[in-house]
Design a protein around this motif. Structure first.
Motif, PDB file in Angstrom:
ATOM      1  N   THR A 159       0.831  -1.206   0.000  1.00 22.61           N
ATOM      2  CA  THR A 159       0.000   0.000   0.000  1.00 22.61           C
ATOM      3  C   THR A 159       0.867   1.257   0.000  1.00 22.61           C
ATOM      4  O   THR A 159       0.622   2.200  -0.774  1.00 22.61           O
ATOM      5  CB  THR A 159      -0.941  -0.021   1.224  1.00 22.61           C
ATOM      6  OG1 THR A 159      -1.735  -1.212   1.174  1.00 22.61           O
ATOM      7  CG2 THR A 159      -1.855   1.193   1.234  1.00 22.61           C
ATOM      8  N   ALA A 163       1.507   3.799  -3.212  1.00 23.47           N
ATOM      9  CA  ALA A 163       1.157   5.215  -2.999  1.00 23.47           C
ATOM     10  C   ALA A 163       2.342   6.092  -3.386  1.00 23.47           C
ATOM     11  O   ALA A 163       2.180   7.112  -4.082  1.00 23.47           O
ATOM     12  CB  ALA A 163       0.765   5.447  -1.539  1.00 23.47           C
ATOM     13  N   GLU A 167       1.115   7.977  -6.547  1.00 26.82           N
ATOM     14  CA  GLU A 167       0.739   9.341  -6.184  1.00 26.82           C
ATOM     15  C   GLU A 167       1.948  10.193  -5.831  1.00 26.82           C
ATOM     16  O   GLU A 167       1.926  11.410  -6.007  1.00 26.82           O
ATOM     17  CB  GLU A 167      -0.228   9.323  -4.999  1.00 26.82           C
ATOM     18  CG  GLU A 167      -1.475   8.497  -5.287  1.00 26.82           C
ATOM     19  CD  GLU A 167      -2.407   8.444  -4.073  1.00 26.82           C
ATOM     20  OE1 GLU A 167      -2.636   9.495  -3.435  1.00 26.82           O
ATOM     21  OE2 GLU A 167      -2.872   7.330  -3.748  1.00 26.82           O
ATOM     22  N   ASN A 188       2.922   3.354   8.390  1.00 29.83           N
ATOM     23  CA  ASN A 188       1.642   4.019   8.694  1.00 29.83           C
ATOM     24  C   ASN A 188       1.791   5.535   8.652  1.00 29.83           C
ATOM     25  O   ASN A 188       0.921   6.246   8.149  1.00 29.83           O
ATOM     26  CB  ASN A 188       1.144   3.594  10.088  1.00 29.83           C
ATOM     27  CG  ASN A 188       0.344   2.294  10.032  1.00 29.83           C
ATOM     28  OD1 ASN A 188      -0.530   2.127   9.194  1.00 29.83           O
ATOM     29  ND2 ASN A 188       0.672   1.365  10.922  1.00 29.83           N
ATOM     30  N   LEU A 191       1.984   6.881   5.115  1.00 33.14           N
ATOM     31  CA  LEU A 191       0.647   6.826   4.510  1.00 33.14           C
ATOM     32  C   LEU A 191      -0.216   7.978   4.992  1.00 33.14           C
ATOM     33  O   LEU A 191      -0.907   8.640   4.213  1.00 33.14           O
ATOM     34  CB  LEU A 191      -0.052   5.514   4.886  1.00 33.14           C
ATOM     35  CG  LEU A 191       0.153   4.306   3.975  1.00 33.14           C
ATOM     36  CD1 LEU A 191      -0.689   3.141   4.482  1.00 33.14           C
ATOM     37  CD2 LEU A 191      -0.215   4.639   2.536  1.00 33.14           C
ATOM     38  N   PHE A 192      -0.153   8.231   6.302  1.00 35.42           N
ATOM     39  CA  PHE A 192      -1.033   9.225   6.893  1.00 35.42           C
ATOM     40  C   PHE A 192      -0.566  10.641   6.580  1.00 35.42           C
ATOM     41  O   PHE A 192      -1.335  11.488   6.101  1.00 35.42           O
ATOM     42  CB  PHE A 192      -1.109   9.026   8.407  1.00 35.42           C
ATOM     43  CG  PHE A 192      -2.177   9.866   9.043  1.00 35.42           C
ATOM     44  CD1 PHE A 192      -3.526   9.537   8.869  1.00 35.42           C
ATOM     45  CD2 PHE A 192      -1.848  10.989   9.803  1.00 35.42           C
ATOM     46  CE1 PHE A 192      -4.525  10.308   9.449  1.00 35.42           C
ATOM     47  CE2 PHE A 192      -2.851  11.761  10.370  1.00 35.42           C
ATOM     48  CZ  PHE A 192      -4.174  11.425  10.199  1.00 35.42           C
ATOM     49  N   PHE A 195      -0.075  10.950   2.413  1.00 33.59           N
ATOM     50  CA  PHE A 195      -1.195  10.672   1.515  1.00 33.59           C
ATOM     51  C   PHE A 195      -2.564  10.760   2.205  1.00 33.59           C
ATOM     52  O   PHE A 195      -3.590  10.485   1.586  1.00 33.59           O
ATOM     53  CB  PHE A 195      -1.022   9.286   0.888  1.00 33.59           C
ATOM     54  CG  PHE A 195       0.285   9.124   0.166  1.00 33.59           C
ATOM     55  CD1 PHE A 195       0.484   9.727  -1.078  1.00 33.59           C
ATOM     56  CD2 PHE A 195       1.342   8.426   0.739  1.00 33.59           C
ATOM     57  CE1 PHE A 195       1.700   9.595  -1.740  1.00 33.59           C
ATOM     58  CE2 PHE A 195       2.555   8.295   0.088  1.00 33.59           C
ATOM     59  CZ  PHE A 195       2.743   8.890  -1.156  1.00 33.59           C
ATOM     60  N   VAL A 197      -3.898   8.871   4.297  1.00 32.69           N
ATOM     61  CA  VAL A 197      -4.574   7.574   4.380  1.00 32.69           C
ATOM     62  C   VAL A 197      -4.388   6.960   5.766  1.00 32.69           C
ATOM     63  O   VAL A 197      -3.259   6.851   6.251  1.00 32.69           O
ATOM     64  CB  VAL A 197      -4.006   6.611   3.320  1.00 32.69           C
ATOM     65  CG1 VAL A 197      -4.526   5.181   3.560  1.00 32.69           C
ATOM     66  CG2 VAL A 197      -4.354   7.082   1.920  1.00 32.69           C
ATOM     67  N   ASN A 198      -5.510   6.619   6.411  1.00 32.97           N
ATOM     68  CA  ASN A 198      -5.433   5.859   7.651  1.00 32.97           C
ATOM     69  C   ASN A 198      -5.529   4.388   7.288  1.00 32.97           C
ATOM     70  O   ASN A 198      -6.585   3.904   6.882  1.00 32.97           O
ATOM     71  CB  ASN A 198      -6.586   6.266   8.588  1.00 32.97           C
ATOM     72  CG  ASN A 198      -6.448   5.568   9.925  1.00 32.97           C
ATOM     73  OD1 ASN A 198      -5.829   4.500  10.030  1.00 32.97           O
ATOM     74  ND2 ASN A 198      -7.029   6.169  10.955  1.00 32.97           N
ATOM     75  N   TYR A 199      -4.397   3.683   7.432  1.00 31.08           N
ATOM     76  CA  TYR A 199      -4.330   2.285   6.975  1.00 31.08           C
ATOM     77  C   TYR A 199      -5.466   1.442   7.542  1.00 31.08           C
ATOM     78  O   TYR A 199      -6.045   0.613   6.855  1.00 31.08           O
ATOM     79  CB  TYR A 199      -2.977   1.672   7.358  1.00 31.08           C
ATOM     80  CG  TYR A 199      -2.831   0.246   6.906  1.00 31.08           C
ATOM     81  CD1 TYR A 199      -2.594  -0.059   5.567  1.00 31.08           C
ATOM     82  CD2 TYR A 199      -2.950  -0.813   7.806  1.00 31.08           C
ATOM     83  CE1 TYR A 199      -2.474  -1.371   5.136  1.00 31.08           C
ATOM     84  CE2 TYR A 199      -2.833  -2.139   7.378  1.00 31.08           C
ATOM     85  CZ  TYR A 199      -2.591  -2.408   6.046  1.00 31.08           C
ATOM     86  OH  TYR A 199      -2.482  -3.707   5.622  1.00 31.08           O
ATOM     87  N   ASN A 201      -8.379   2.122   8.081  1.00 32.36           N
ATOM     88  CA  ASN A 201      -9.689   2.314   7.458  1.00 32.36           C
ATOM     89  C   ASN A 201      -9.810   1.640   6.094  1.00 32.36           C
ATOM     90  O   ASN A 201     -10.886   1.651   5.492  1.00 32.36           O
ATOM     91  CB  ASN A 201      -9.980   3.820   7.302  1.00 32.36           C
ATOM     92  CG  ASN A 201     -10.162   4.470   8.670  1.00 32.36           C
ATOM     93  OD1 ASN A 201     -10.396   3.773   9.662  1.00 32.36           O
ATOM     94  ND2 ASN A 201     -10.039   5.791   8.714  1.00 32.36           N
ATOM     95  N   LEU A 202      -8.720   1.081   5.626  1.00 32.61           N
ATOM     96  CA  LEU A 202      -8.780   0.387   4.336  1.00 32.61           C
ATOM     97  C   LEU A 202      -9.613  -0.883   4.462  1.00 32.61           C
ATOM     98  O   LEU A 202      -9.837  -1.391   5.562  1.00 32.61           O
ATOM     99  CB  LEU A 202      -7.368   0.024   3.855  1.00 32.61           C
ATOM    100  CG  LEU A 202      -6.438   1.211   3.564  1.00 32.61           C
ATOM    101  CD1 LEU A 202      -5.077   0.714   3.092  1.00 32.61           C
ATOM    102  CD2 LEU A 202      -7.051   2.152   2.518  1.00 32.61           C
TER     103      LEU A 202
END
Lengths: 266, 266, 266, 266
Positions: A159, A163, A167, A188, A191-192, A195, A197-199, A201-202
């Motif tokens: 992930t 990303a 991205e 993590n 990601l947060f 990007f 993204v809260n891992y 929540n995937l």
């Protein structure tokens, strides 16, 4: 029917009966799926079509081989756990292995167009397999935990990696260098912070993989349709490392070893 | 990448390396093909489409696994002979068995519509498989002779049986009773006197099965098309019980055992 | 006789039939013989009493198990080659292994005082064993060559080592350091220049080990006494790496594989 | 040390690691003990000297192989149960089997004259052996119950048989005919009415066989003498079919499987 004088060559066949009262696990893995997923344009880090097709093939295997008590899949692999008392093919390892791998493969190929309607299959996909015996509930659970932990580790890595590439504009090589040596917290954090993204929540499908089990007169959503109730296979994306799942489903690894001698009495 | 504490479960995997310098044979058989051939309307006693598809799948396996030195197929079964010095998957039995069965199955399913253009595949076909080791050229030849003798025995029986049913107006049960206890001569006699068929004039494809082997810069008809010369697989319907075939193709089971120690020297 | 309800536990016994038409080799090795030889005052580098006892035990094994076609021993190890067509214990590996190791051990203990009349046995000696399959004459010969080459390598080393210690006045540690990295020529040179010993003149018993084989109506010196001619076991200390030995004794590894199918015909 | 070019033959050795977390049982049986007991004048139906020697040999094996948690013997057989977590010889089956059979045999031969002071050993006795894996406490207990039930069945038969022959004046053949088809009750009845023997008053050594286990700081009578407390082996003639024995000795088959992953963590 007539027999030929050559029949003695059957003596070279070896007995390969699996030790009784151990849970046989058949794990199936995609062969050369890095290339296969490239050629067929799989989406990264996860392709719902491919995961759906894997689950479809596994569900078919489970409907055919009734002694599979639970199956667990992630990425291009699937593990099928047979009941410890299964007498499938008289517990002959080669028969169990080859039949299950073959049916899984055939279903994957057969159902391809349902999941990839706009992507023709360019060549025949294949899988390898192996059989492993687990002599106790505890170590069998540890096996399944191992595969689910592996799912988590790989999915978190993939992930972030994708990303950064898709991205973040990094080359695959740059992304690899950046991730080298990071732990779960570090990944993590990238990601947060980078990007948003809260891992956690995937989709659980990606983070937990897929558990297939038999319904017990349940009214939960079933993977199959039109089947008799007893044939219904449930598809879940739950944690199977902690005790909760197993407390809720004690029938899966039921272990009635205590009364063996009595049962074997007539 | 990170490892989980569950990884110890890998210790339960068993080593299954095949004894060196024996020829491994992987024999693949259709699972439940009696029903499968009924459901898909196979012609009796032989269906050229099915035989063609079996040969296509086997040719694909042979192109992929270069260490297959010869393959022999009949009905719904195929035997693949690996070179006695093969190091395919480090000679791990489960890997060899599962990969070859899987690819064969996948090719059978994948190429179905080329051979059965007007018969949609109704469900996923599958095959089982086993690995047998043969330690000498002589017994390996006896293995292949066993399969070809089996082809002859079954085909003669099936040819008479279906003649009695399709042309002779007998029920399957009546045909079975009539054939009970007849020897080869008796069956030939029924075919000739009652149906005017000389069994020996029937297609060698039915009577001898199919031998697949690699071309050696040959200009014979090739099973594949568009391949590099070295990839060319020849498809023959010859006798492989007598010595003639093996004298003509000494390279297939070449046996250079005499110089092992020297070869292993550096 | 009555059976108990517990009898089902026999199902956990595994079939361990050895692949047909391979030569089974049972190699037996002394367990903890470094300590055993110290405690019992074995002479260095070779003790004729111990070698005599090993040969006595091996001869007894060969007289009991008629399918042993040749045996080779050196130091505290012995290899027994069974005929490739042996049906001893239906070729069950555990039975063959355990019975041969057990009888060898028992004979070693039983005959101890004949070879060590002034050295009481202080504790029970034991041996381990393994079964290895060799599928061809060539590789079986290479196996025996491996053991005889090992005999030579070890004996040359030990001969120089103990000369340096016993006559040269070096400590074991100094001797080890001096020999480190020397090749065969270097060791021969030390023996000759420092101790006046020509290695090639030492007893073949030490340099070549012992070959046991069956006499064929021969009047050669026999290891046994009072036996019927057919039971006579010959003990030789010859080279078995070169072809001469095998050309002189073609019956040992006779290989009639060519007529298998005919033989299996009735 | 130098290596020869023949060393490649080691590749033919097969891995035979026993499945982890199963209890390996090594059962040893006298080879040809019918003849052996005749030649050496064993007393019928039970010979205390022979049983004492068997127990002595088994005790020696247990002192040497510390991972044996319990052993059970009767007649000319002994079963050794290794801890399910044993790492003896890295769980290699051939090593475990051959070493234990060899040591048992050697001790039997070595200690012969202590138990048969007036009967010289006429030839070398030997034993065969096998390894069986049991994956759970329940089935392992059933294995031991099977052997103890077998002890009872055989001993009752032999006791009546030899009473009929030795005191009743029957020939062996007549005794056999008389006993054919009788059940346990019938045999007890013959013993009591004809010979005044109450079977249940006979020595437990004969009726129950011998259990060897390690003392836990116990002050019970020990089979060994002069050993460190931890080396003390207890010899019992108790029932091990019912639960009482196992409730009194829960440490023997302790099963700490639940915490495997934690233990394997570092």
């Amino acid at each position: 029917m007539a027999k030929s004088s050559f029949e003695y060559v059957k003596l070279f066949e070896r007995s390969d009966v699996l030790l009784p009262q151990c849970w046989p696990v058949v794990r199936i893995d995609g062969r050369g799926f890095h290339r296969f997923s490239d050629v067929h344009g799989f989406r990264k880090p996860n392709d719902d079509r491919s995961l759906g097709l894997m689950n479809k093939a596994a569900t078919s295997v489970m409907k055919d081989f009734k002694d599979v008590v639970i199956a667990y899949g992630q990425s291009d692999e699937y593990s099928f756990v047979l009941d410890k008392k299964t007498n499938l093919y008289n517990r002959r390892e080669s028969k169990i292995l080859s039949n299950m791998v073959s049916l899984f493969t055939s279903c994957f190929t057969f159902h391809w167009s349902e999941f990839f309607p706009t992507t023709p299959l360019k060549y025949a996909p294949s899988f390898d397999g192996r059989v492993i015996l687990y002599p106790s509930k505890e170590v069998l659970r540890d096996y399944l935990s191992w595969r689910q932990a592996d799912c988590h580790i790989n999915n978190l890595y993939n992930t972030v990696f994708w990303a950064l590439v898709q991205e973040g504009g990094l080359t695959p090589n740059e992304a690899q260098v950046k991730l080298k040596g990071t732990n779960a917290g570090g990944k993590n954090e990238i990601l947060f912070s980078q990007f948003g993204v809260n891992y956690n929540n995937l989709s659980q499908l990606y983070r937990k993989g897929t558990v297939l089990m038999k319904a017990l007169g349940s009214n939960l959503c079933a993977a199959g349709d039109g089947d008799k109730p007893s044939d219904t296979i449930l598809s879940l994306n739950e944690d199977i490392i902690r005790d909760d799942f197993w407390k809720a489903h004690p029938e899966i690894l039921r272990d009635e070893g205590e009364n063996l001698a009595k049962k074997n009495q007539q």
